[in-house]
Design a protein around this motif. Structure first.
Motif, mmCIF file in Angstrom:
data_model
loop_
_atom_site.group_PDB
_atom_site.id
_atom_site.type_symbol
_atom_site.label_atom_id
_atom_site.label_comp_id
_atom_site.label_asym_id
_atom_site.label_seq_id
_atom_site.Cartn_x
_atom_site.Cartn_y
_atom_site.Cartn_z
ATOM 1 N N PHE A 254 11.788 4.393 1.268
ATOM 2 C CA PHE A 254 12.380 3.193 0.687
ATOM 3 C C PHE A 254 13.643 3.571 -0.056
ATOM 4 O O PHE A 254 13.852 4.726 -0.432
ATOM 5 C CB PHE A 254 11.393 2.477 -0.254
ATOM 6 C CG PHE A 254 11.190 3.139 -1.591
ATOM 7 C CD1 PHE A 254 12.073 2.924 -2.648
ATOM 8 C CD2 PHE A 254 10.100 3.980 -1.804
ATOM 9 C CE1 PHE A 254 11.882 3.531 -3.884
ATOM 10 C CE2 PHE A 254 9.897 4.592 -3.038
ATOM 11 C CZ PHE A 254 10.794 4.370 -4.081
ATOM 12 N N ARG B 165 13.277 -1.171 3.165
ATOM 13 C CA ARG B 165 12.361 -0.301 3.899
ATOM 14 C C ARG B 165 13.091 0.494 4.975
ATOM 15 O O ARG B 165 13.963 -0.031 5.675
ATOM 16 C CB ARG B 165 11.254 -1.129 4.538
ATOM 17 C CG ARG B 165 10.280 -1.743 3.566
ATOM 18 C CD ARG B 165 9.179 -2.467 4.313
ATOM 19 N NE ARG B 165 8.062 -2.809 3.425
ATOM 20 C CZ ARG B 165 6.875 -3.211 3.849
ATOM 21 N NH1 ARG B 165 6.639 -3.329 5.154
ATOM 22 N NH2 ARG B 165 5.914 -3.500 2.986
ATOM 23 N N TYR C 78 4.582 4.980 1.397
ATOM 24 C CA TYR C 78 5.877 5.640 1.512
ATOM 25 C C TYR C 78 5.756 7.116 1.156
ATOM 26 O O TYR C 78 4.986 7.496 0.275
ATOM 27 C CB TYR C 78 6.889 5.014 0.550
ATOM 28 C CG TYR C 78 7.264 3.586 0.840
ATOM 29 C CD1 TYR C 78 8.086 3.257 1.921
ATOM 30 C CD2 TYR C 78 6.825 2.550 0.026
ATOM 31 C CE1 TYR C 78 8.443 1.938 2.182
ATOM 32 C CE2 TYR C 78 7.175 1.234 0.273
ATOM 33 C CZ TYR C 78 7.984 0.930 1.350
ATOM 34 O OH TYR C 78 8.343 -0.362 1.607
ATOM 35 N N ARG D 279 7.700 6.767 6.550
ATOM 36 C CA ARG D 279 8.352 5.642 5.887
ATOM 37 C C ARG D 279 9.047 6.097 4.603
ATOM 38 O O ARG D 279 8.556 6.960 3.889
ATOM 39 C CB ARG D 279 7.348 4.541 5.543
ATOM 40 C CG ARG D 279 6.728 3.842 6.740
ATOM 41 C CD ARG D 279 5.948 2.621 6.282
ATOM 42 N NE ARG D 279 5.092 2.104 7.350
ATOM 43 C CZ ARG D 279 3.818 2.444 7.512
ATOM 44 N NH1 ARG D 279 3.241 3.290 6.663
ATOM 45 N NH2 ARG D 279 3.109 1.937 8.501
#
Length: 276
Positions: free
Chosen positions: A50, A265, A70, A48
């Motif tokens: 951002f 995201r 993240y 992940r």
């Protein structure tokens, strides 16, 4: 990506106007095609990420890293259409966040399509597309390098939504993108591209002529699905070998380690900056 390139309201409008309606192994192959050039190994991050309009403070980045949700963060390294000031984004900041484990994703907000609604400080024209792409590509490398992002790093060119059925407009955009990417490659930086799955990213993925198009595609498809595969809009053999990013949710206000940041995201499986 909030005010990063244009107002949120305008982004929804342009996306709607554009219509909500590659290469196998492109990520490395397209970036290493120059003969007799030795490329640094690609640094890949899978997980992940951002993106926020302004790079957060170092304290916030350290606090968010302890959370573990993240592992990657996109930062706006330059471009005349960059929407937010970047008081935190320095070479020292890059070095420090890299040291605590963040994988950085360099993003450059270059010239925008001639047929795009609204105004932008820098727009492409048919006459200037190639020269402007070269100028912006060189500037993107200079900005990334000054921040400590070394040769072999990717730079993702941000292209907002536009009407890709407008042939003259689309041709000008593709000419700009090719020139930008070719310039990056000549300076040993990997080409990347951010765009909408319904328009600007689609133009790249479905282009008949793949020459000098970027080998890494970051597609905006706000379906809240944390994946780069199950909702991939195009052929399964396109942009493979760790060459995809997916912006799946926008305007997510999150608090981690006592710091609240509004972010978009991303699901990531693509190159990130080489730092250190």
């Amino acid at each position: 990506m909030a005010e990063h390139r244009q107002s949120r309201k305008r982004r929804y409008i342009t996306w709607g106007v554009a219509g909500a309606a590659v290469l196998a192994g492109a990520g490395i192959a397209a970036q290493t095609s120059m003969a007799a050039t030795t490329w640094p190994a690609q640094k890949t991050y899978t997980g992940r990420a951002f993106d926020a309009c302004t790079a957060p403070s170092l304290a916030a980045m350290k606090a968010w890293k302890t959370d573990g949700y993240y592992g990657g963060a996109a930062v706006y390294v330059g471009g005349k259409n960059r929407g937010c000031a970047q008081p935190n984004l320095t070479a020292s900041w890059v070095k420090s966040v890299n040291a605590v484990g963040w994988k950085l994703i360099p993003l450059y907000v270059g010239a925008q399509p001639p047929c795009q609604t609204g105004s932008s400080p820098e727009k492409i024209t048919a006459a200037t597309a190639t020269s402007l792409g070269a100028t912006d590509g060189a500037d993107a490398v200079a900005k990334a390098s000054a921040l400590g992002m070394k040769a072999g790093s990717p730079i993702y060119l941000d292209m907002e939504a536009y009407d890709i059925t407008n042939k003259a407009c689309n041709d000008a955009v593709l000419a700009y993108v090719r020139s930008f990417t070719k310039t990056l490659r000549a300076k040993i930086y990997r080409g990347g591209y951010y765009g909408f799955s319904s328009s600007s990213a689609k133009a790249i993925a479905t282009a008949t002529n793949k020459t000098d198009l970027p080998g890494n595609l970051w597609y905006a498809l706000w379906d809240k699905k944390d994946t780069t595969t199950t909702d991939w809009p195009w052929g399964a053999t396109q942009f493979t070998n760790h060459s995809r990013g997916h912006q799946f949710q926008v305007n997510s206000k999150e608090t981690r380690g006592g710091y609240t940041i509004t972010v978009d995201r991303d699901s990531w499986d693509a190159p990130v900056a080489i730092v250190g």
